[in-house]
Motif scaffolding. Structure first.
Motif, PDB file in Angstrom:
ATOM      1  N   SER A   1      -3.587  -0.880  -8.425  1.00  0.00           N
ATOM      2  CA  SER A   1      -4.936  -0.336  -8.293  1.00  0.00           C
ATOM      3  C   SER A   1      -4.868   0.869  -7.368  1.00  0.00           C
ATOM      4  CB  SER A   1      -5.897  -1.398  -7.736  1.00  0.00           C
ATOM      5  OG  SER A   1      -5.488  -1.815  -6.442  1.00  0.00           O
ATOM      6  N   ARG A   2      -5.955   1.585  -7.283  1.00  0.00           N
ATOM      7  CA  ARG A   2      -5.993   2.747  -6.388  1.00  0.00           C
ATOM      8  C   ARG A   2      -7.402   2.957  -5.880  1.00  0.00           C
ATOM      9  NH1 ARG A   2      -3.844   7.688  -9.671  1.00  0.00           N
ATOM     10  NH2 ARG A   2      -4.404   8.867  -7.803  1.00  0.00           N
ATOM     11  N   ASP A   3      -7.476   3.585  -4.716  1.00  0.00           N
ATOM     12  CA  ASP A   3      -8.743   3.981  -4.113  1.00  0.00           C
ATOM     13  C   ASP A   3      -8.604   5.455  -3.786  1.00  0.00           C
ATOM     14  OD1 ASP A   3     -10.932   4.513  -2.518  1.00  0.00           O
ATOM     15  OD2 ASP A   3     -10.853   2.596  -1.474  1.00  0.00           O
ATOM     16  N   ASN A   4      -9.169   6.302  -4.629  1.00  0.00           N
ATOM     17  CA  ASN A   4      -9.009   7.736  -4.430  1.00  0.00           C
ATOM     18  C   ASN A   4      -9.732   8.229  -3.164  1.00  0.00           C
ATOM     19  OD1 ASN A   4      -7.337   8.061  -6.627  1.00  0.00           O
ATOM     20  ND2 ASN A   4      -8.985   8.669  -8.010  1.00  0.00           N
TER      21      ASN A   4
ATOM     22  N   SER B   1       0.840  -1.186   0.000  1.00  0.00           N
ATOM     23  CA  SER B   1       0.000   0.000   0.000  1.00  0.00           C
ATOM     24  C   SER B   1       0.877   1.238   0.000  1.00  0.00           C
ATOM     25  CB  SER B   1      -0.905   0.028   1.232  1.00  0.00           C
ATOM     26  OG  SER B   1      -1.758  -1.089   1.273  1.00  0.00           O
TER      27      SER B   1
ATOM     28  N   ARG C   1      -5.986  12.515  -6.073  1.00  0.00           N
ATOM     29  CA  ARG C   1      -6.753  11.931  -7.163  1.00  0.00           C
ATOM     30  C   ARG C   1      -6.467  12.589  -8.516  1.00  0.00           C
ATOM     31  NH1 ARG C   1     -10.406  14.527  -3.945  1.00  0.00           N
ATOM     32  NH2 ARG C   1     -10.954  12.548  -2.962  1.00  0.00           N
TER      33      ARG C   1
ATOM     34  N   LYS D   1      -9.606   6.769  -0.407  1.00  0.00           N
ATOM     35  CA  LYS D   1      -8.682   6.491   0.695  1.00  0.00           C
ATOM     36  C   LYS D   1      -7.292   7.064   0.435  1.00  0.00           C
ATOM     37  CE  LYS D   1     -10.976   2.213   2.102  1.00  0.00           C
ATOM     38  NZ  LYS D   1     -10.815   0.759   2.352  1.00  0.00           N
TER      39      LYS D   1
ATOM     40  N   ALA E   1      -7.952   5.736 -12.424  1.00  0.00           N
ATOM     41  CA  ALA E   1      -7.890   4.271 -12.357  1.00  0.00           C
ATOM     42  C   ALA E   1      -8.471   3.619 -13.597  1.00  0.00           C
ATOM     43  CB  ALA E   1      -8.582   3.737 -11.104  1.00  0.00           C
TER      44      ALA E   1
ATOM     45  N   TYR F   1      -2.259   0.686  -4.525  1.00  0.00           N
ATOM     46  CA  TYR F   1      -1.873  -0.658  -4.106  1.00  0.00           C
ATOM     47  C   TYR F   1      -1.052  -1.355  -5.186  1.00  0.00           C
ATOM     48  CZ  TYR F   1      -5.786   0.228  -0.931  1.00  0.00           C
ATOM     49  OH  TYR F   1      -6.634   0.781   0.000  1.00  0.00           O
TER      50      TYR F   1
ATOM     51  N   THR G   1      -5.026   6.114  -1.561  1.00  0.00           N
ATOM     52  CA  THR G   1      -4.100   4.993  -1.475  1.00  0.00           C
ATOM     53  C   THR G   1      -3.987   4.287  -2.824  1.00  0.00           C
ATOM     54  OG1 THR G   1      -4.662   4.665   0.862  1.00  0.00           O
ATOM     55  CG2 THR G   1      -3.584   2.838  -0.264  1.00  0.00           C
TER      56      THR G   1
END
Length: 125
Positions: A71-74, A21, A30, A76, A55, A80, A78
């Motif tokens: 991958s990413r979680d905008n 992470s 983002r 959060k 993403a 990965y 974060t």
């Protein structure tokens, strides 16, 4: 400025998996493409994978395509790196980085504006 902190590294046996992470803070995460690099002892830092800000687009070094997934979680802030079927030659310090200016994924470390401190991945045979 963006601050990046990697986590998730460790010692694993060959064939196993790890998920790294990279948590970002500071400027609007983002908006930017994010990448992962790694550096093994005595070797240059090499590009692994990149993901665009939405993403919607990813890019991989040929050598890792199929085993690694970015991958990413905008929400959060974060990004990965899922690493499967790890090999001893994957042993390295893994870094995330951001390029504030490019719309692509330059393979040269010099193109990147901000780096995390790195997380060590060691794969035993």
């Amino acid at each position: 400025q963006v601050q990046l902190v990697e986590s998730g590294g460790g010692l694993v046996q060959a064939g196993n998996s790890l998920r790294l992470s990279c948590a970002a803070s500071g400027r609007t995460f983002r908006r930017y493409n994010m990448v992962w690099f790694r550096q093994a002892p005595g070797k240059v830092r090499e590009f692994i994978a990149g993901i665009n800000w939405a993403a919607a687009r990813t890019y991989y070094a040929n050598s890792e395509k199929g085993r690694f997934t970015i991958s990413r979680d905008n929400a959060k802030n974060t990004v990965y790196l899922q690493m499967n079927t790890l090999k001893p030659e994957d042993t390295a310090v893994y870094y995330c980085a951001v390029d504030f200016d490019s719309d692509g994924f330059p393979s040269s470390p010099a193109a990147y504006d901000c780096w995390g401190q790195g997380t060590q991945v060691t794969v035993s045979s």
